[in-house]
Design an enzyme around this catalytic site. Sequence first.
Site, PDB file in Angstrom:
ATOM      1  N   ASP A  12    -107.232 -75.902 -69.851  1.00  0.00           N
ATOM      2  CA  ASP A  12    -107.521 -75.450 -70.988  1.00  0.00           C
ATOM      3  C   ASP A  12    -108.560 -74.180 -70.450  1.00  0.00           C
ATOM      4  OD1 ASP A  12    -106.157 -77.172 -72.248  1.00  0.00           O
ATOM      5  OD2 ASP A  12    -107.864 -78.681 -72.531  1.00  0.00           O
ATOM      6  N   GLY A  14    -107.730 -71.124 -70.776  1.00  0.00           N
ATOM      7  CA  GLY A  14    -107.426 -69.993 -71.337  1.00  0.00           C
ATOM      8  C   GLY A  14    -106.129 -69.233 -70.836  1.00  0.00           C
ATOM      9  N   LYS A  15    -105.282 -70.259 -70.068  1.00  0.00           N
ATOM     10  CA  LYS A  15    -104.336 -69.564 -69.431  1.00  0.00           C
ATOM     11  C   LYS A  15    -103.303 -68.959 -70.304  1.00  0.00           C
ATOM     12  CE  LYS A  15    -103.603 -73.665 -67.931  1.00  0.00           C
ATOM     13  NZ  LYS A  15    -104.687 -74.469 -68.253  1.00  0.00           N
ATOM     14  N   GLY A  16    -103.057 -69.377 -71.419  1.00  0.00           N
ATOM     15  CA  GLY A  16    -102.104 -68.884 -72.284  1.00  0.00           C
ATOM     16  C   GLY A  16    -102.471 -67.554 -72.965  1.00  0.00           C
ATOM     17  N   GLY A  39    -101.038 -77.452 -73.383  1.00  0.00           N
ATOM     18  CA  GLY A  39    -100.918 -76.727 -74.859  1.00  0.00           C
ATOM     19  C   GLY A  39    -101.725 -75.435 -74.658  1.00  0.00           C
ATOM     20  N   HIS A  40    -100.922 -74.396 -74.574  1.00  0.00           N
ATOM     21  CA  HIS A  40    -101.477 -73.008 -74.190  1.00  0.00           C
ATOM     22  C   HIS A  40    -101.480 -72.342 -75.482  1.00  0.00           C
ATOM     23  CE1 HIS A  40    -100.099 -73.530 -69.765  1.00  0.00           C
ATOM     24  NE2 HIS A  40    -100.993 -74.446 -70.209  1.00  0.00           N
ATOM     25  N   THR A  41    -102.503 -71.622 -75.695  1.00  0.00           N
ATOM     26  CA  THR A  41    -102.963 -70.947 -77.085  1.00  0.00           C
ATOM     27  C   THR A  41    -102.865 -69.540 -76.544  1.00  0.00           C
ATOM     28  OG1 THR A  41    -104.312 -72.778 -77.575  1.00  0.00           O
ATOM     29  CG2 THR A  41    -104.199 -70.971 -79.024  1.00  0.00           C
ATOM     30  N   ARG A 141     -86.200 -91.275 -57.501  1.00  0.00           N
ATOM     31  CA  ARG A 141     -84.869 -91.197 -57.353  1.00  0.00           C
ATOM     32  C   ARG A 141     -83.820 -91.862 -58.407  1.00  0.00           C
ATOM     33  NH1 ARG A 141     -85.078 -92.177 -51.160  1.00  0.00           N
ATOM     34  NH2 ARG A 141     -86.445 -93.764 -52.171  1.00  0.00           N
ATOM     35  N   GLN A 222    -101.988 -77.074 -66.692  1.00  0.00           N
ATOM     36  CA  GLN A 222    -103.225 -77.883 -66.294  1.00  0.00           C
ATOM     37  C   GLN A 222    -104.200 -76.993 -65.434  1.00  0.00           C
ATOM     38  OE1 GLN A 222     -99.782 -79.767 -66.002  1.00  0.00           O
ATOM     39  NE2 GLN A 222    -100.250 -79.957 -68.188  1.00  0.00           N
ATOM     40  N   GLY A 300    -105.636 -82.882 -79.749  1.00  0.00           N
ATOM     41  CA  GLY A 300    -106.781 -82.670 -80.750  1.00  0.00           C
ATOM     42  C   GLY A 300    -108.028 -83.228 -80.279  1.00  0.00           C
ATOM     43  N   LEU A 330    -116.564 -65.998 -72.519  1.00  0.00           N
ATOM     44  CA  LEU A 330    -118.062 -65.846 -72.060  1.00  0.00           C
ATOM     45  C   LEU A 330    -118.799 -65.776 -73.488  1.00  0.00           C
ATOM     46  CD1 LEU A 330    -119.830 -64.548 -69.568  1.00  0.00           C
ATOM     47  CD2 LEU A 330    -119.200 -62.377 -70.715  1.00  0.00           C
ATOM     48  N   SER A 411    -112.765 -62.447 -70.986  1.00  0.00           N
ATOM     49  CA  SER A 411    -112.313 -62.732 -71.953  1.00  0.00           C
ATOM     50  C   SER A 411    -113.302 -63.143 -72.889  1.00  0.00           C
ATOM     51  CB  SER A 411    -111.334 -63.781 -72.013  1.00  0.00           C
ATOM     52  OG  SER A 411    -110.918 -64.150 -73.310  1.00  0.00           O
TER      53      SER A 411
HETATM   54  P1  GDP Z   1    -104.953 -73.085 -71.787  1.00  0.00           P
HETATM   55  O1  GDP Z   1    -104.421 -74.568 -71.847  1.00  0.00           O
HETATM   56  O2  GDP Z   1    -105.487 -72.827 -70.460  1.00  0.00           O
HETATM   57  O3  GDP Z   1    -103.817 -72.224 -72.169  1.00  0.00           O
HETATM   58  O4  GDP Z   1    -106.050 -73.211 -72.738  1.00  0.00           O
HETATM   59  P2  GDP Z   1    -105.976 -73.517 -74.237  1.00  0.00           P
HETATM   60  O5  GDP Z   1    -105.259 -72.823 -75.199  1.00  0.00           O
HETATM   61  O6  GDP Z   1    -105.892 -75.005 -74.235  1.00  0.00           O
HETATM   62  O7  GDP Z   1    -107.563 -73.680 -74.738  1.00  0.00           O
HETATM   63  C1  GDP Z   1    -108.339 -72.431 -74.638  1.00  0.00           C
HETATM   64  C2  GDP Z   1    -108.790 -72.197 -76.077  1.00  0.00           C
HETATM   65  O8  GDP Z   1    -109.814 -71.025 -75.986  1.00  0.00           O
HETATM   66  C3  GDP Z   1    -107.701 -71.535 -77.241  1.00  0.00           C
HETATM   67  O9  GDP Z   1    -108.006 -72.148 -78.345  1.00  0.00           O
HETATM   68  C4  GDP Z   1    -107.872 -69.976 -77.001  1.00  0.00           C
HETATM   69  O10 GDP Z   1    -107.506 -69.292 -78.301  1.00  0.00           O
HETATM   70  C5  GDP Z   1    -109.232 -69.837 -76.860  1.00  0.00           C
HETATM   71  N1  GDP Z   1    -109.792 -68.806 -76.172  1.00  0.00           N
HETATM   72  C6  GDP Z   1    -109.392 -68.029 -75.149  1.00  0.00           C
HETATM   73  N2  GDP Z   1    -110.077 -67.146 -74.413  1.00  0.00           N
HETATM   74  C7  GDP Z   1    -111.316 -67.134 -75.329  1.00  0.00           C
HETATM   75  C8  GDP Z   1    -112.372 -66.345 -75.458  1.00  0.00           C
HETATM   76  O11 GDP Z   1    -112.578 -65.673 -74.534  1.00  0.00           O
HETATM   77  N3  GDP Z   1    -113.144 -66.744 -76.181  1.00  0.00           N
HETATM   78  C9  GDP Z   1    -113.167 -67.692 -77.120  1.00  0.00           C
HETATM   79  N4  GDP Z   1    -113.942 -67.693 -77.965  1.00  0.00           N
HETATM   80  N5  GDP Z   1    -111.987 -68.331 -77.299  1.00  0.00           N
HETATM   81  C10 GDP Z   1    -110.931 -68.213 -76.288  1.00  0.00           C
HETATM   82  P1  IMO Z   2    -103.101 -77.195 -70.239  1.00  0.00           P
HETATM   83  O1  IMO Z   2    -102.019 -76.743 -69.556  1.00  0.00           O
HETATM   84  C1  IMO Z   2    -106.316 -80.256 -70.153  1.00  0.00           C
HETATM   85  C2  IMO Z   2    -105.287 -84.196 -68.749  1.00  0.00           C
HETATM   86  C3  IMO Z   2    -105.448 -85.303 -69.508  1.00  0.00           C
HETATM   87  C4  IMO Z   2    -105.785 -86.595 -68.881  1.00  0.00           C
HETATM   88  C5  IMO Z   2    -104.806 -86.251 -67.340  1.00  0.00           C
HETATM   89  C6  IMO Z   2    -103.612 -87.023 -67.223  1.00  0.00           C
HETATM   90  O2  IMO Z   2    -103.463 -77.223 -71.784  1.00  0.00           O
HETATM   91  O3  IMO Z   2    -104.407 -76.559 -69.366  1.00  0.00           O
HETATM   92  P2  IMO Z   2    -101.218 -86.500 -68.200  1.00  0.00           P
HETATM   93  O4  IMO Z   2    -100.765 -86.665 -69.840  1.00  0.00           O
HETATM   94  O5  IMO Z   2    -100.831 -85.358 -67.731  1.00  0.00           O
HETATM   95  O6  IMO Z   2    -100.655 -87.725 -67.646  1.00  0.00           O
HETATM   96  O7  IMO Z   2    -102.990 -86.778 -68.453  1.00  0.00           O
HETATM   97  O8  IMO Z   2    -104.569 -84.841 -67.426  1.00  0.00           O
HETATM   98  N1  IMO Z   2    -104.314 -83.176 -68.906  1.00  0.00           N
HETATM   99  C7  IMO Z   2    -104.930 -81.843 -69.501  1.00  0.00           C
HETATM  100  N2  IMO Z   2    -106.219 -81.392 -69.617  1.00  0.00           N
HETATM  101  N3  IMO Z   2    -105.605 -79.386 -70.131  1.00  0.00           N
HETATM  102  C8  IMO Z   2    -104.039 -79.666 -70.057  1.00  0.00           C
HETATM  103  O9  IMO Z   2    -103.016 -78.851 -69.883  1.00  0.00           O
HETATM  104  C9  IMO Z   2    -103.625 -81.098 -69.522  1.00  0.00           C
HETATM  105  N4  IMO Z   2    -102.674 -81.912 -69.240  1.00  0.00           N
HETATM  106  C10 IMO Z   2    -103.191 -82.970 -68.887  1.00  0.00           C
HETATM  107  O10 IMO Z   2    -106.174 -85.036 -70.727  1.00  0.00           O
HETATM  108  O11 IMO Z   2    -106.922 -86.368 -68.447  1.00  0.00           O
HETATM  109 MG    MG Z   3    -104.435 -76.248 -72.734  1.00  0.00          MG
END
Ligand code: GDP
Ligand code: IMO
Ligand code: MG
Length: 423
Positions: A12, A14-16, A39-41, A141, A222, A300, A330, A411
């Site tokens: 999480d 902010g890879k997305g 979950g990539h936003t 396997r 992840q 969520g 930031l 960002s």
């Molecule tokens: P990912 O799993 O690495 O793609 O990250 P997520 O999408 O799960 O979580 C990142 C959250 O931060 C998302 O809701 C993005 O829209 C938000 N986000 C990303 N970059 C920024 C930033 O620079 N500032 C703020 N306030 N939100 C950001």
């Molecule tokens: P993105 O790609 C944050 C966490 C779960 C749990 C552990 C194992 O959005 O960054 P799993 O369902 O993979 O067996 O759960 O890994 N986890 C994540 N935490 N971002 C993710 O993906 C995650 N994918 C799995 O919360 O702690």
């Molecule tokens: Mg995520």
Amino acid sequence: MNTVLVGAQWGDEGKGKIIDILSGRADCIVRYQGGSNAGHTVVAGGKEFIFHLIPSGILHKGTICCIGNGVTIDPASLVKELDGLSDCSIGVNGRLKISYLAHVIMPYHKVLDTLREAKRTRRIGTTGRGIGPCYADKINRCGIRMVDLLNPRVLEDKLRDNLKEKNEIFKKVYAHPGFGFESMYRQYLGFGKRLKPYMCDTVVYLNRLVEENKDILFEGAQGTFLDIDFGTYPFVTSSSATSGGACIGTGISPDKIDKVIGVAKAYTTRVGEGPFPTEFNARFSEFVRNKGKEFGATTGRPRRCGWFDGVMIKEAILLNGIKEIALTKLDVLDGLPELKIALAYRYKGKTFKELPSDFEVLTRAKPIYKTVKGWNESIDKKGGYKDLPRNARNYISVLEDLCRVKMAIISIGSAREETIFVP
Ligand code: GDP
Ligand code: IMO
Ligand code: MG
């Protein structure tokens, strides 16, 4: 240029968002591990998209998006994502490629994930998407691959075999009635039919792109410390989330990778259980969570929050070969009087400059912090690097000195425009 983008923390980061931005210059974006636990936003044109399996570059109409062999695919989740894109008039025909060799998440994987969690003394806090059990079957396997959904005979044999063993386990170990063959078989043949147009030999396809000097962007899911080998085991996911996974999960050899970019939040978050040395106390964690909207994009769940951990980031740089960092969120640190950065840990009188392998140490160690001044102003989200508050620039330069890696992208908001490319 072939670039791998990895999460440098616990996911999480902010890879997305960063993938979406870099996709403007890429020909192809490939997911190489994980599944719909991700979950990539991406926020584009004021609209929020959350991708679980489809690469975050899909909004750029000229790109090819690929789901590599290293990904575990829940077809139901993928079909839902495809329908969502179709509702937004985003076409994927001809530009979504799914590996024949990717493993399929079956209903019993998801149920087993939940049942196993309930039985554990120390829960991992998985996403419940069946990731662990599906990867376990792959290694054991007995997994079912995407290509098997296209061959009724092979699917029947594999599914019958699997259900025979698994139903015994369900009944005897978990007091669960188990699963019938017929409806699952029909349902998954149906998924095969629906997804067949996208399936191909992605190894051949991707290597051809490499030969043609196309730009491939590998989208990690992840993060480094959820990696099955290098993460905070056993509180990890079941795949190789580090940059090495990009080769295994796509069939592109290591000599073809030109660069690795790490994505790190300006602080740290974690969803699920497990050690977190720089975690805030509950009250401050809640404050930052609300400020940064730190709730899981997949489940969520509230994310745990903490200070930037230099020990972890240095380890992530080493493990992944990170040459540049994209520092995200930031803006969330606006208005904090001071900020802390962990430089080392201390446990039982000993100082640890590297991430301790011993689980007890990692769980109980106290960080040694460097404290820097925060900034009172709100970051101007339309501004450039020079417009950042002086103390924000100072914070970035302290992080750069510590990591010895350039913070090349900063960002400062979730939207595409709220991004600074540092000259
Ligand atoms: P990912 O799993 O690495 O793609 O990250 P997520 O999408 O799960 O979580 C990142 C959250 O931060 C998302 O809701 C993005 O829209 C938000 N986000 C990303 N970059 C920024 C930033 O620079 N500032 C703020 N306030 N939100 C950001
Ligand atoms: P993105 O790609 C944050 C966490 C779960 C749990 C552990 C194992 O959005 O960054 P799993 O369902 O993979 O067996 O759960 O890994 N986890 C994540 N935490 N971002 C993710 O993906 C995650 N994918 C799995 O919360 O702690
Ligand atoms: Mg995520």
